[in-house]
Motif scaffolding. Structure first.
Motif, PDB file in Angstrom:
ATOM      1  N   ILE A  26       0.416  -1.254   0.317  1.00  0.00           N
ATOM      2  CA  ILE A  26       0.194  -0.088   0.022  1.00  0.00           C
ATOM      3  C   ILE A  26       0.316   1.115  -0.246  1.00  0.00           C
ATOM      4  CG2 ILE A  26      -1.978  -0.940   1.166  1.00  0.00           C
ATOM      5  CD1 ILE A  26      -1.658   0.199   4.099  1.00  0.00           C
ATOM      6  N   ALA A  29       2.096   1.865  -3.418  1.00  0.00           N
ATOM      7  CA  ALA A  29       0.717   1.997  -4.297  1.00  0.00           C
ATOM      8  C   ALA A  29       0.589   3.997  -3.763  1.00  0.00           C
ATOM      9  CB  ALA A  29      -0.776   1.205  -3.672  1.00  0.00           C
ATOM     10  N   GLY A  30       0.510   3.847  -3.159  1.00  0.00           N
ATOM     11  CA  GLY A  30       0.766   5.779  -3.281  1.00  0.00           C
ATOM     12  C   GLY A  30      -0.453   6.062  -1.505  1.00  0.00           C
ATOM     13  N   CYS A  31      -0.545   4.660  -0.919  1.00  0.00           N
ATOM     14  CA  CYS A  31      -1.366   5.543   0.639  1.00  0.00           C
ATOM     15  C   CYS A  31      -0.389   7.052   1.307  1.00  0.00           C
ATOM     16  CB  CYS A  31      -1.487   4.331   2.037  1.00  0.00           C
ATOM     17  SG  CYS A  31       0.345   4.145   2.631  1.00  0.00           S
ATOM     18  N   THR A 202     -10.069  -0.456  -0.248  1.00  0.00           N
ATOM     19  CA  THR A 202      -8.655  -0.417  -0.802  1.00  0.00           C
ATOM     20  C   THR A 202      -7.509  -1.986  -1.245  1.00  0.00           C
ATOM     21  OG1 THR A 202      -7.747   1.386   0.771  1.00  0.00           O
ATOM     22  CG2 THR A 202      -6.088  -0.174  -0.121  1.00  0.00           C
ATOM     23  N   TYR A 210      -4.603  -1.628  -5.823  1.00  0.00           N
ATOM     24  CA  TYR A 210      -4.653  -1.019  -4.863  1.00  0.00           C
ATOM     25  C   TYR A 210      -4.911   0.850  -4.779  1.00  0.00           C
ATOM     26  CZ  TYR A 210      -3.527  -5.109  -1.503  1.00  0.00           C
ATOM     27  OH  TYR A 210      -3.486  -6.203  -0.881  1.00  0.00           O
ATOM     28  N   ALA A 211      -3.033   0.932  -5.780  1.00  0.00           N
ATOM     29  CA  ALA A 211      -2.962   1.493  -6.531  1.00  0.00           C
ATOM     30  C   ALA A 211      -4.416   2.813  -7.257  1.00  0.00           C
ATOM     31  CB  ALA A 211      -1.958   2.063  -7.332  1.00  0.00           C
ATOM     32  N   THR A 212      -4.964   1.739  -8.014  1.00  0.00           N
ATOM     33  CA  THR A 212      -6.311   2.093  -8.352  1.00  0.00           C
ATOM     34  C   THR A 212      -7.062   2.262  -7.803  1.00  0.00           C
ATOM     35  OG1 THR A 212      -6.056   0.571 -11.176  1.00  0.00           O
ATOM     36  CG2 THR A 212      -7.997   1.624 -10.588  1.00  0.00           C
ATOM     37  N   MET A 214      -6.907   3.683  -4.787  1.00  0.00           N
ATOM     38  CA  MET A 214      -7.249   4.771  -3.924  1.00  0.00           C
ATOM     39  C   MET A 214      -7.286   5.838  -4.640  1.00  0.00           C
ATOM     40  SD  MET A 214      -4.095   3.754  -0.907  1.00  0.00           S
ATOM     41  CE  MET A 214      -2.686   2.993  -2.247  1.00  0.00           C
ATOM     42  N   LYS A 215      -6.635   5.423  -6.139  1.00  0.00           N
ATOM     43  CA  LYS A 215      -7.302   6.965  -6.926  1.00  0.00           C
ATOM     44  C   LYS A 215      -8.867   6.767  -7.010  1.00  0.00           C
ATOM     45  CE  LYS A 215      -3.141   6.073  -9.828  1.00  0.00           C
ATOM     46  NZ  LYS A 215      -2.882   6.295 -11.221  1.00  0.00           N
TER      47      LYS A 215
END
Length: 221
Positions: A26, A29-31, A202, A210-212, A214-215
């Motif tokens: 995460i 992925a940019g949390c 998430t 995960y990145a998708t 959160m975006k």
């Protein structure tokens, strides 16, 4: 003034057999924060993790550890979770007889202090505590388990918390936890939340998603 929307994935929905790997995933992925739910089987009807697990996860990321203590009585655990590597420690108004003293204890460890409000708990105590807070958490489900449905009545509470933060002029995160997904996230953001706790939303689909996820929660294309 409302801050940019940030995401704090709740590791309650992660694969507990590989928590360190999940935290790294995460992070990559940019949390923004890592939300850690601590439950004692007494204040809430579930048991999760203790300070040793928090300590073991700390080397896996430099992201903010946002530790939510659903524990009562809570005071005797503050120092342990501070020492384990928490950056923010959030407690409930009902988790001890003297919440002001509890917040003082958190601040004395050098950590940021948060206060959580269950769905049936009014915001009235903020009149006397908001000057001590770095985070206000509005629970949009009854705490204890992940995967519950969002309680719509909490939108009004989020709006009121936003108003109180703005009037205070302080830099306070307004966090919402419970049933936050692709459908409810826009509602809580519109109501004034700027920090979304999202577990199932998430972690669904595995690390490649995960990145998708959160975006999408942030409302980004």
């Amino acid at each position: 003034m409302q801050k940019p929307v940030r995401i704090a994935p709740s590791i309650l929905s992660a694969d507990f057999s590989k928590l360190g790997e999940e935290v790294r995933a995460i992070d990559a992925a940019g949390c923004d924060y890592v939300h850690i739910d601590v439950m004692d089987g007494h204040f809430v009807p579930n048991i999760t993790i203790g300070p040793d697990v928090v300590k073991s996860l700390r080397p896996h990321t430099q992201k903010i550890f946002d530790v939510h203590l659903m524990v009562a009585p809570v005071d005797s655990y503050i120092q342990a979770f501070a020492d384990a590597g928490s950056d923010i420690i959030t407690v409930h108004a009902e988790s001890g007889p003297h919440v002001h003293r509890t917040l003082q204890m958190i601040k004395a460890t050098g950590k940021k202090a948060g206060l959580s409000f269950n769905p049936g708990t009014p915001l009235d105590c903020l009149d006397y505590l908001i000057d001590m807070l770095d985070l206000i958490l509005v629970m949009s489900v009854n705490p204890g388990f992940g995967g519950q449905s969002f309680i719509p009545s909490q939108l009004k509470k989020i709006e009121e918390a936003r108003r109180r933060i703005d009037v205070s002029g302080r830099e306070i995160d307004l966090q919402v936890d419970g049933g936050v997904n692709m459908e409810t996230a826009p509602q809580v953001i519109t109501a004034g939340a700027d920090l979304l706790v999202a577990g199932s939303a998430t972690f669904k689909g595995g690390p490649d998603q995960y990145a998708t996820n959160m975006k999408a929660l942030r409302g980004e294309s």
